[in-house]
Write a protein that holds these residues in place. Structure first.
Motif, mmCIF file in Angstrom:
data_model
loop_
_atom_site.group_PDB
_atom_site.id
_atom_site.type_symbol
_atom_site.label_atom_id
_atom_site.label_comp_id
_atom_site.label_asym_id
_atom_site.label_seq_id
_atom_site.Cartn_x
_atom_site.Cartn_y
_atom_site.Cartn_z
ATOM 1 N N ASN A 176 1.157 -1.177 0.145
ATOM 2 C CA ASN A 176 -0.265 -0.281 -0.142
ATOM 3 C C ASN A 176 0.632 1.196 -0.127
ATOM 4 O OD1 ASN A 176 1.397 0.204 2.550
ATOM 5 N ND2 ASN A 176 -1.429 -0.645 3.217
ATOM 6 N N TYR A 218 0.396 -5.484 0.968
ATOM 7 C CA TYR A 218 -1.199 -5.042 0.880
ATOM 8 C C TYR A 218 -2.429 -6.079 0.854
ATOM 9 C CZ TYR A 218 -4.533 -3.241 -2.213
ATOM 10 O OH TYR A 218 -5.878 -2.549 -2.352
ATOM 11 N N GLN A 222 -9.236 0.641 0.673
ATOM 12 C CA GLN A 222 -7.483 -0.039 1.248
ATOM 13 C C GLN A 222 -6.398 0.934 0.110
ATOM 14 O OE1 GLN A 222 -4.940 -3.601 1.050
ATOM 15 N NE2 GLN A 222 -6.898 -3.352 1.455
ATOM 16 N N VAL A 252 -2.961 -0.179 -5.486
ATOM 17 C CA VAL A 252 -1.692 -1.387 -5.352
ATOM 18 C C VAL A 252 -0.744 -0.713 -5.680
ATOM 19 C CG1 VAL A 252 -0.254 -2.987 -6.141
ATOM 20 C CG2 VAL A 252 -3.417 -3.160 -5.452
#
Length: 536
Positions: free
Chosen positions: A128, A134, A154, A157
């Motif tokens: 991240n 991640y 989130q 990537v």
């Protein structure tokens, strides 16, 4: 291949001696002294310097000065350097040196490209924006598709600058294969195609006529059966496969289109450009958010082509060795069934018996179950299938500029060809093979700089003499030595596993604690906190 060895030590005796030596030696790097598989002395000299370990680590860094005395490290990812032509080794060295010693350091320390210092300099993991791993499982729903709300929460990537640049160079390498074959081999292909219709035969073809040829319907039947079975899987197991039936046809068409140009590169350089990136890219745009569909499309598009090239390679060897074609076909068919069954059974057994297999952050330092190739395969399924190229290499991602590598790969061989035409007396110009040069680092990851260092050194030492002295004595034993080293390593590896590793019998000391470059994977950006790393 058929000459007698009366005047010198026979190849059989040489093979046996080399096999025994290889078998005996591998007990040291394979069990007693594993650090011999990764000697990174720069890390030993600077145990507290992150930068020095990034430079010196052969497993997690640039690998300057790192080497190994372990044939499994030398030949594991790149194949045997003893059977690769010298000019191809030079191309690979140039591509590797430019990328590892010029492009990567410039991007990391000079430009901080894509916030490079937030992440390890050399890694195939996903991160991240904070430099933390991640959480892939957090963005997958119960149907093994992307959960968009969880993904948006989130964030994007992120890749290490090394991983992202390898994809860019991979874009250039696969496109350069088509343009290189077109400008350098197009006329030759046309001439050979016309000659085949006229029935032109060489001495090997005439000698092989004493055997019965393989009926074409054997191939058609095999193709039809496998295609029908694959279509049935796509239709009746659609939820599990995720790939529609037309995806299978499309993948087969890609494999067919690339088989000839890739075969020519393989035949002349012993290096095979892969279609993994282009197949992942295509299906990722067509069906984003479906990782299993992406993996299946890659398998049918890339692996089918790779198996076709391997099949042709075996038949060509059988052609020169005067092995009956029907025997070759039967043996390959039986071998395929056995290999597929055994591989599946062993994989299932390992997955159910080895705790934390392939999860390198949960395994001890000297564990053999880190699965670098499988980890890269998994990360690729996330990048191209689950998240999709539009959210990484497209307008919604961080790495859209890497698409310019496609244009560079298409134009590069044309530029080399124009220089060759402008300076025909310069014999070294046509030896510049951009598919090999650009694809030099295609095996990275999972291959590391350590693998390349050892492979290039051995390749230069042995194949330089074969290249310079074409009729020298060493040419007689080069391939035999390669086979003997492989065989000795395989026998000892199996013996060590079933007698020691399988029963948990191990030794623990300094020489079994890995590479001793613990700081090489640390980020160097200010304020990034990672366990075991200094905070800058």
């Amino acid at each position: 291949m058929h000459e007698k060895d009366n005047s010198r030590k026979s190849r059989g005796k040489f093979f046996l001696i080399a096999l025994i030596c290889s078998f005996s030696w591998y007990v040291f790097p394979g069990y007693l002294f594993p650090t011999l598989s990764a000697i990174s002395w720069v890390c030993w000299a600077f145990p507290k310097s992150v930068t020095a370990q990034q430079i010196g680590s052969g497993m997690q860094g640039i690998g300057i000065g790192s080497f190994a005395v372990d044939w499994s490290v030398i030949a594991s990812f790149l194949g045997s350097p003893l059977v690769t032509p010298f000019f191809a080794i030079v191309n690979i060295f140039v591509g590797f040196a430019l990328f590892l010693y010029v492009v990567l350091p410039t991007a990391y320390w000079g430009l901080d490209l894509y916030q490079a210092r937030n992440f390890p300099i050399f890694s195939s993991h996903l991160f991240n924006h904070k430099g933390e791993p991640y959480n892939v499982s957090g963005i997958v729903n119960q149907n093994f598709e992307i959960d968009m709300p969880a993904y948006e929460q989130q964030g994007l990537v992120n890749l290490s600058v090394f991983f992202s640049l390898t994809y860019g160079i991979g874009f250039a390498a696969i496109i350069s294969t088509l343009s290189h074959v077109a400008v350098f081999n197009g006329k030759e292909i046309h001439t050979q195609l016309k000659a085949s219709f006229k029935g032109k035969e060489d001495i090997h073809t005439r000698l092989m006529k004493k055997y019965k040829s393989i009926p074409n319907w054997w191939f058609y039947l095999l193709l039809g059966l496998t295609l029908l079975l694959s279509l049935a899987l796509c239709v009746f197991m659609k939820r599990d496969i995720q790939m529609p039936w037309w995806g299978l046809i499309f993948a087969a068409a890609i494999a067919l289109a690339f088989t000839l140009p890739v075969s020519i590169i393989t035949a002349t350089t012993n290096q095979s450009p892969g279609l993994n990136i282009i197949t992942e890219y295509i299906m990722g745009y067509i069906l984003p958010g479906k990782p299993i569909a992406n993996v299946c499309f890659k398998t049918y598009g890339y692996i089918s082509m790779a198996q076709a090239v391997s099949f042709l390679n075996d038949f060509k060897l059988g052609h020169y060795m005067k092995i009956p074609p029907r025997s070759m076909f039967v043996v390959q068919s039986i071998g395929t069934v056995i290999a597929g069954t055994v591989n599946l059974a062993v994989a299932w057994w390992l997955l159910t018996t080895v705790e934390n297999i392939c999860q390198d952050h949960l395994l001890p330092p000297n564990s053999p179950w880190t699965c670098p190739g499988d980890r890269v395969f998994f990360d690729a399924s996330v990048i191209w299938g689950l998240v999709g190229p539009k959210r990484i290499f497209g307008p919604l991602g961080n790495y859209s500029a890497l698409n310019w590598f496609f244009l560079g790969g298409a134009l590069g061989p044309v530029v080399v060809w124009l220089f060759h035409k402008a300076f025909p007396n310069q014999k070294w110009i046509p030896l510049i093979n951009l598919p090999v040069l650009l694809g030099a680092t295609a095996a990275m990851p999972p291959a590391t700089s350590l693998n390349f260092n050892c492979w290039l050194i051995i390749g230069f030492i042995f194949n330089y003499y074969v290249f310079k002295y074409r009729k020298g004595w060493w040419q007689r034993y080069n391939y035999v030595l390669s086979a003997a080293l492989d065989a000795g390593l395989a026998f000892m590896g199996v013996l060590l596993y079933f007698t020691l590793t399988m029963h948990g019998i191990s030794i623990s000391w300094w020489g079994s604690d890995g590479e001793h470059c613990d700081l090489a994977s640390c980020p160097t950006a200010k304020g990034i906190v990672v366990d075991g790393c200094p905070v800058f």
